[in-house]
Each structure stands twice: as C-alpha cells, then as structure tokens.
Design a protein around this motif. Structure first.
Motif, PDB file in Angstrom:
ATOM      1  N   GLY A 182     -10.497  -2.778 -13.103  1.00  0.00           N
ATOM      2  CA  GLY A 182      -9.708  -1.553 -13.090  1.00  0.00           C
ATOM      3  C   GLY A 182     -10.018  -0.588 -14.217  1.00  0.00           C
ATOM      4  N   ARG A 183     -10.832  -1.004 -15.189  1.00  0.00           N
ATOM      5  CA  ARG A 183     -11.017  -0.176 -16.379  1.00  0.00           C
ATOM      6  C   ARG A 183     -12.468   0.156 -16.719  1.00  0.00           C
ATOM      7  NH1 ARG A 183      -6.655  -3.222 -16.626  1.00  0.00           N
ATOM      8  NH2 ARG A 183      -4.739  -2.403 -17.590  1.00  0.00           N
ATOM      9  N   LEU A 184     -13.407  -0.664 -16.293  1.00  0.00           N
ATOM     10  CA  LEU A 184     -14.804  -0.430 -16.657  1.00  0.00           C
ATOM     11  C   LEU A 184     -15.367   0.780 -15.926  1.00  0.00           C
ATOM     12  CD1 LEU A 184     -16.261  -4.055 -16.764  1.00  0.00           C
ATOM     13  CD2 LEU A 184     -16.011  -2.481 -18.700  1.00  0.00           C
ATOM     14  N   ARG A 185     -16.096   1.605 -16.649  1.00  0.00           N
ATOM     15  CA  ARG A 185     -16.785   2.758 -16.092  1.00  0.00           C
ATOM     16  C   ARG A 185     -18.233   2.722 -16.571  1.00  0.00           C
ATOM     17  NH1 ARG A 185     -12.636   2.291 -14.136  1.00  0.00           N
ATOM     18  NH2 ARG A 185     -10.891   3.760 -13.931  1.00  0.00           N
ATOM     19  N   GLY A 186     -19.131   3.240 -15.773  1.00  0.00           N
ATOM     20  CA  GLY A 186     -20.515   3.332 -16.211  1.00  0.00           C
ATOM     21  C   GLY A 186     -21.328   2.076 -16.002  1.00  0.00           C
ATOM     22  N   ARG A 197      -6.726  -7.428 -27.348  1.00  0.00           N
ATOM     23  CA  ARG A 197      -7.618  -6.632 -28.191  1.00  0.00           C
ATOM     24  C   ARG A 197      -9.084  -6.901 -27.847  1.00  0.00           C
ATOM     25  NH1 ARG A 197      -7.190  -4.079 -33.136  1.00  0.00           N
ATOM     26  NH2 ARG A 197      -5.030  -4.770 -33.318  1.00  0.00           N
ATOM     27  N   GLU A 198      -9.428  -8.164 -27.589  1.00  0.00           N
ATOM     28  CA  GLU A 198     -10.809  -8.503 -27.233  1.00  0.00           C
ATOM     29  C   GLU A 198     -11.197  -7.904 -25.892  1.00  0.00           C
ATOM     30  OE1 GLU A 198     -11.456 -12.777 -29.508  1.00  0.00           O
ATOM     31  OE2 GLU A 198     -10.298 -12.721 -27.634  1.00  0.00           O
ATOM     32  N   LEU A 199     -10.289  -7.944 -24.935  1.00  0.00           N
ATOM     33  CA  LEU A 199     -10.561  -7.325 -23.641  1.00  0.00           C
ATOM     34  C   LEU A 199     -10.744  -5.816 -23.784  1.00  0.00           C
ATOM     35  CD1 LEU A 199      -7.927  -9.255 -21.474  1.00  0.00           C
ATOM     36  CD2 LEU A 199     -10.405  -9.563 -21.405  1.00  0.00           C
ATOM     37  N   GLN A 200      -9.887  -5.192 -24.587  1.00  0.00           N
ATOM     38  CA  GLN A 200     -10.008  -3.752 -24.807  1.00  0.00           C
ATOM     39  C   GLN A 200     -11.315  -3.401 -25.501  1.00  0.00           C
ATOM     40  OE1 GLN A 200      -6.373  -3.135 -26.987  1.00  0.00           O
ATOM     41  NE2 GLN A 200      -5.201  -2.595 -25.155  1.00  0.00           N
ATOM     42  N   ARG A 201     -11.777  -4.274 -26.415  1.00  0.00           N
ATOM     43  CA  ARG A 201     -13.050  -4.023 -27.100  1.00  0.00           C
ATOM     44  C   ARG A 201     -14.200  -4.009 -26.111  1.00  0.00           C
ATOM     45  NH1 ARG A 201     -13.898  -8.533 -30.628  1.00  0.00           N
ATOM     46  NH2 ARG A 201     -12.501  -7.514 -32.101  1.00  0.00           N
ATOM     47  N   VAL A 202     -14.184  -4.956 -25.163  1.00  0.00           N
ATOM     48  CA  VAL A 202     -15.240  -5.001 -24.146  1.00  0.00           C
ATOM     49  C   VAL A 202     -15.253  -3.710 -23.345  1.00  0.00           C
ATOM     50  CG1 VAL A 202     -16.050  -6.148 -22.054  1.00  0.00           C
ATOM     51  CG2 VAL A 202     -15.191  -7.518 -23.973  1.00  0.00           C
ATOM     52  N   ARG A 229      -9.961 -14.954 -13.364  1.00  0.00           N
ATOM     53  CA  ARG A 229      -9.678 -13.927 -12.355  1.00  0.00           C
ATOM     54  C   ARG A 229      -8.814 -12.813 -12.958  1.00  0.00           C
ATOM     55  NH1 ARG A 229      -9.855 -13.328  -6.945  1.00  0.00           N
ATOM     56  NH2 ARG A 229     -10.664 -15.430  -6.656  1.00  0.00           N
ATOM     57  N   ALA A 230      -7.869 -13.186 -13.798  1.00  0.00           N
ATOM     58  CA  ALA A 230      -7.018 -12.175 -14.438  1.00  0.00           C
ATOM     59  C   ALA A 230      -7.854 -11.262 -15.331  1.00  0.00           C
ATOM     60  CB  ALA A 230      -5.913 -12.851 -15.246  1.00  0.00           C
TER      61      ALA A 230
END
Length: 228
Positions: free
Chosen positions: A121-125, A208-213, A113-114
């Motif tokens: 909150g961050r994904l676009r498109g 870092r892995e979350l940011q890469r996604v 869930r986290a």
C-alpha cells in the motif's frame, strides 16, 4: 516436499540415464544437481514473470521424446502452477514433482503477510509482487525499473547505506553457473535476475523499520524510469 526429496522422487520413478528432466532456470541449483545425481539430463525452462515459478507454457516448448519428469519449485512463497503442469504431465506421461524452496520458513507467514500488505500500500517506484494464489512471502521480492542490473544494483547499494537489509535473491540463472552452463537465453529468467530485489520481511520488524524501507525505496524509485 523440499528439494531434498527430488532425488528420491526421481529414483523411485526409475528416472535416470537417458532421461531428460525439465527444471527451473531461475533459483537455486539444488534441483538441477539432484537431476544430475540421478543420472538424468536437466533441461531448463523459463519462468512465469509474475510468480517466478516455472512456466507451464515454457515447459511444453522444451518437451522431447526423452522427457521423463518436470520439477517445479515454489518460489519466494508463491505457488507454482501445479494444476497445469499435472495436466501436461498426464498428457505426456511425465512425473510432476513439486518442491519447496530451500530455507522456506515453517512459520511466521501471517506476520510476513502483514508486512507485505504494509509495503503493497505504500511503495512507489518499484513493482510490488503479484499474488495469484495464497502467498506466504518467504521473501518480499520487488522489481526495480530502469535499465536492468546496473540500476538495480545501485538501488540496492543505496538502500543498504540507509540501513535497509535488502538482497538480490537470484544473481544469475542456473544455466550460467559454471557446473551447469548452457548456451541459452531465457528472457523472463534473465530479466528477473537483473531486476529483482528482496526487501526485509523476516523476523520482527518495528513500525520505524518498515517506514525506513518505504521511505528509502520511494526516495529512489521515482528517479528510475522503466526501460523500453
């Protein structure tokens, strides 16, 4: 109760030869196979496009005098609308059986869930999941806009090349599998098979892995336009 209990539930209720059982068209084939093993005939119903679970309105559309049961599978950690299905079952004298998706993780929902909150909150498109009820995010499933499967598959290939372990959760409807083929066209099921993509939320992911996604998805998503 998982899909392994579907056959037992049907047999306990005396459901078999001559009976019809309404099953989801989107997802795994195990439920359909359990219905066949019980001797009953599976009847496919379309899904709710937000939850990916069987749609009670679609179930109502396929009921006949032979219908004996409805099987609802909770999909991707989102709950099927059992309340509406049970109301429908009570009106028509049907068994309503709820099953967990095969491979559902017994723990780790808080962490998933986290991760989902971070992505939301961050994904676009891409179209992020709709949460109608408490969601355990067994899979974080987005929709890739554009023109269906060609765009989604190209999107997935590019993400994998960037090190993002995404996967197509349901490649084809159950009624297009050779063992269960029917001459059907269920629009929400077809569209979900063409557009959905599961992003990684299992196990421990680093920042870092979350940011890469997010970075990989956002770089691609803005290039696609929803099909009309």
């Amino acid at each position: 109760m998982g899909t392994s209990g579907t056959l037992e539930s049907l047999e306990s209720a005396g459901i078999g030869t001559g009976d019809e059982v309404v099953v989801p068209a989107f997802g795994n084939a195990e439920v359909t196979e359990a219905v066949v093993r019980a001797g009953a005939a599976p009847v496919f119903a379309d899904i709710d496009p937000d939850t990916y679970c069987i749609d009670p309105a679609a179930v109502a559309d396929v009921l006949t005098s032979r219908t004996a049961a409805v099987i609802a599978v909770h999909r991707f950690g989102q709950q099927a609308d059992l309340a509406r299905l049970q109301e429908l079952g009570a009106r028509h004298g049907l068994l309503v059986h709820g099953a967990e998706e095969p491979g559902a993780a017994p723990s780790g929902a808080e962490q998933r869930r986290a991760y989902a909150t971070y992505f939301d909150g961050r994904l676009r498109g891409v179209v992020t999941p709709t949460e109608r009820a408490p969601h355990t995010y067994e899979q974080y499933v987005v929709r890739v806009p554009g023109n269906g499967r060609p765009d989604r598959d190209a999107f997935a290939r590019t993400l994998r090349a960037k090190g993002v372990a995404c996967r197509v959760p349901v490649p084809v409807p159950v009624y297009r599998m050779p063992a269960h083929r029917r001459d059907l066209l269920l629009p929400q099921t077809e569209r979900a098979c063409d557009e959905t993509l599961a992003l990684p939320v299992a196990g421990a992911l680093t920042r870092r892995e979350l940011q890469r996604v997010v970075s990989a998805c956002n770089a691609l998503g803005g290039l696609l336009q929803p099909a009309f």
